[in-house]
Write a protein that holds these residues in place. Structure first.
Motif, mmCIF file in Angstrom:
data_model
loop_
_atom_site.group_PDB
_atom_site.id
_atom_site.type_symbol
_atom_site.label_atom_id
_atom_site.label_comp_id
_atom_site.label_asym_id
_atom_site.label_seq_id
_atom_site.Cartn_x
_atom_site.Cartn_y
_atom_site.Cartn_z
ATOM 1 N N GLY A 63 0.809 -1.228 0.000
ATOM 2 C CA GLY A 63 0.000 0.000 0.000
ATOM 3 C C GLY A 63 0.837 1.269 0.000
ATOM 4 N N CYS A 64 2.074 1.171 -0.432
ATOM 5 C CA CYS A 64 3.009 2.307 -0.331
ATOM 6 C C CYS A 64 2.488 3.564 -1.049
ATOM 7 C CB CYS A 64 4.366 1.917 -0.911
ATOM 8 S SG CYS A 64 5.586 3.236 -0.798
ATOM 9 N N THR A 65 2.575 4.666 -0.333
ATOM 10 C CA THR A 65 2.214 5.963 -0.943
ATOM 11 C C THR A 65 3.354 6.955 -0.738
ATOM 12 O OG1 THR A 65 1.119 6.620 1.125
ATOM 13 C CG2 THR A 65 -0.272 5.656 -0.586
ATOM 14 N N ARG A 113 -1.194 6.206 -9.801
ATOM 15 C CA ARG A 113 -1.766 5.583 -11.005
ATOM 16 C C ARG A 113 -1.355 4.133 -11.179
ATOM 17 N NH1 ARG A 113 -0.998 9.968 -15.672
ATOM 18 N NH2 ARG A 113 -1.798 8.233 -16.919
ATOM 19 N N ARG A 114 -0.766 3.558 -10.164
ATOM 20 C CA ARG A 114 -0.361 2.156 -10.309
ATOM 21 C C ARG A 114 -1.552 1.242 -10.068
ATOM 22 N NH1 ARG A 114 1.965 2.235 -4.597
ATOM 23 N NH2 ARG A 114 0.184 1.491 -3.423
ATOM 24 N N THR A 115 -1.455 0.055 -10.638
ATOM 25 C CA THR A 115 -2.433 -0.993 -10.342
ATOM 26 C C THR A 115 -1.866 -1.894 -9.251
ATOM 27 O OG1 THR A 115 -3.085 -0.935 -12.666
ATOM 28 C CG2 THR A 115 -3.860 -2.807 -11.362
ATOM 29 N N VAL A 127 14.180 -0.450 -10.150
ATOM 30 C CA VAL A 127 14.529 0.681 -9.283
ATOM 31 C C VAL A 127 13.289 1.232 -8.603
ATOM 32 C CG1 VAL A 127 15.417 3.050 -9.281
ATOM 33 C CG2 VAL A 127 16.592 1.284 -10.596
ATOM 34 N N VAL A 128 12.237 1.468 -9.370
ATOM 35 C CA VAL A 128 10.965 1.898 -8.763
ATOM 36 C C VAL A 128 9.953 0.776 -8.919
ATOM 37 C CG1 VAL A 128 11.328 4.381 -9.054
ATOM 38 C CG2 VAL A 128 10.175 3.082 -10.865
ATOM 39 N N LYS A 129 9.115 0.646 -7.938
ATOM 40 C CA LYS A 129 8.193 -0.498 -7.881
ATOM 41 C C LYS A 129 6.819 -0.195 -8.465
ATOM 42 C CE LYS A 129 11.415 -2.287 -5.228
ATOM 43 N NZ LYS A 129 12.574 -2.851 -5.952
HETATM 44 S S1 SF4 Z 1 7.509 3.733 -6.495
HETATM 45 FE FE1 SF4 Z 1 8.249 2.863 -4.575
HETATM 46 S S2 SF4 Z 1 8.233 4.567 -3.116
HETATM 47 FE FE2 SF4 Z 1 6.929 5.176 -4.866
HETATM 48 S S3 SF4 Z 1 4.857 4.578 -4.235
HETATM 49 FE FE3 SF4 Z 1 5.718 2.870 -5.426
HETATM 50 S S4 SF4 Z 1 6.624 1.487 -3.893
HETATM 51 FE FE4 SF4 Z 1 6.266 3.474 -2.892
#
Ligand code: SF4
Length: 289
Positions: free
Chosen positions: A112-114, A121-123, A181-183
């Motif tokens: 649930g990372c914010t 906008r991620r699924t 690198v980014v999730k």
């Molecule tokens: S990219 Fe990483 S830090 Fe950014 S919302 Fe997603 S999991 Fe969280």
């Protein structure tokens, strides 16, 4: 004779350290003096002496926080030829200090990372997949459309090409680990922005620290630049062995780039052959060596 920071400054510093600790960042750089050159320009030897590492104190010992000089052995210099300095040991080694850390725990912390704007906008969060004890880790830039939908890295067209590359190396996808690198998927597959990379990187560093691979293959410039903390173009160091905190690091082109520029495939294959030689891998019969 230099006097120490005032009590008010110490209190302010403690407050900042607590804030960043809450974000999962436990170690910070402190420049001792104005830099004579940028990190990219500095020699590895300079890099080992002009930075110190300041760790957040254990709870209850905040006012004993001290700056601890990084030991030369803690900073694995890049090859002199490219004069790159791998990201300092602070964040990476901070991961070692997370007691009882594990991939499961990191994944749980990301649920649930914010923490950055990519969450909007991620699924799905695309954490990473593969062997938690892998000798070989591939690091890409970030999830794309298919990855966002499935929550698994490298499952689209570029992922299929990566699977072919892995298979040609004589290993299965299950035997390696794959992360980004980014999730979370950047909108319209744009390049992740600096603040997004900086926010998500501690989790990748903890993943790498937990897996402790022999080799990290950076797929594309974003992954390589993020891990090596450089703005240099990947063409400056692609195909060269770099040292990264006890692991060997090889940067090569991203499979998505190869889909657009198939003429670059021989260069990537040459890079992967170096990885294979280092790990003692042999291609399956019928594959070119
Ligand atoms: S990219 Fe990483 S830090 Fe950014 S919302 Fe997603 S999991 Fe969280």
């Amino acid at each position: 004779m230099r006097s120490g920071p005032s009590p008010a400054s110490k209190e302010k510093l403690k407050s900042w350290l607590r804030y960043y600790e809450d974000l999962g960042i436990q170690t910070f750089y402190r420049d001792r003096a104005p830099r004579q050159a940028s990190p990219q320009q500095a020699s590895p030897q300079q890099a080992s002496t002009d930075k110190s590492v300041m760790t957040t104190p254990e709870k209850g010992t905040a006012d004993t926080a001290v700056a601890k000089p990084a030991q030369p052995s803690q900073i694995r210099a890049a090859t002199p030829k490219v004069n790159l300095v791998a990201r300092g040991p602070s964040l990476f080694e901070a991961a070692d200090r997370v007691e009882g850390d594990s991939l499961e725990r990191i994944c749980g912390e990301l649920a649930g990372c914010t923490r950055c704007k990519l969450h909007r906008r991620r699924t799905n969060i695309v954490f990473g997949v593969g062997n938690p004890h892998a000798d070989l880790v591939f690091v890409g830039e970030g999830p794309g459309h298919d990855e966002d939908l499935q929550g698994i890295p490298f499952v689209g067209r570029a992922g299929q090409l990566l699977n072919q590359m892995i298979s040609a190396m004589g290993v299965s996808r299950d035997a390696v680990y794959i992360a980004n690198v980014v999730k979370c998927r950047p909108p319209e597959n744009r390049t992740p922005e600096k603040d997004e990379i900086a926010t998500c990187m501690p989790f990748l560093l903890r993943q790498l620290s937990n897996i402790n691979p022999k080799v990290i293959v950076c797929l594309g410039s974003v992954a390589a630049q993020a891990l090596l903390n450089t703005n240099k173009s990947i063409s400056h160091f692609r195909g060269q062995w770099l040292d990264f905190h006890g692991s060997k690091l090889m940067a090569t082109y991203h499979p998505a780039y190869l889909l657009r520029n198939p003429h670059a495939k021989p260069e990537v294959w040459a890079d992967l052959k170096k990885v294979m030689a280092f790990l003692g891998l042999t291609p399956p019969k019928g594959k070119r060596a």
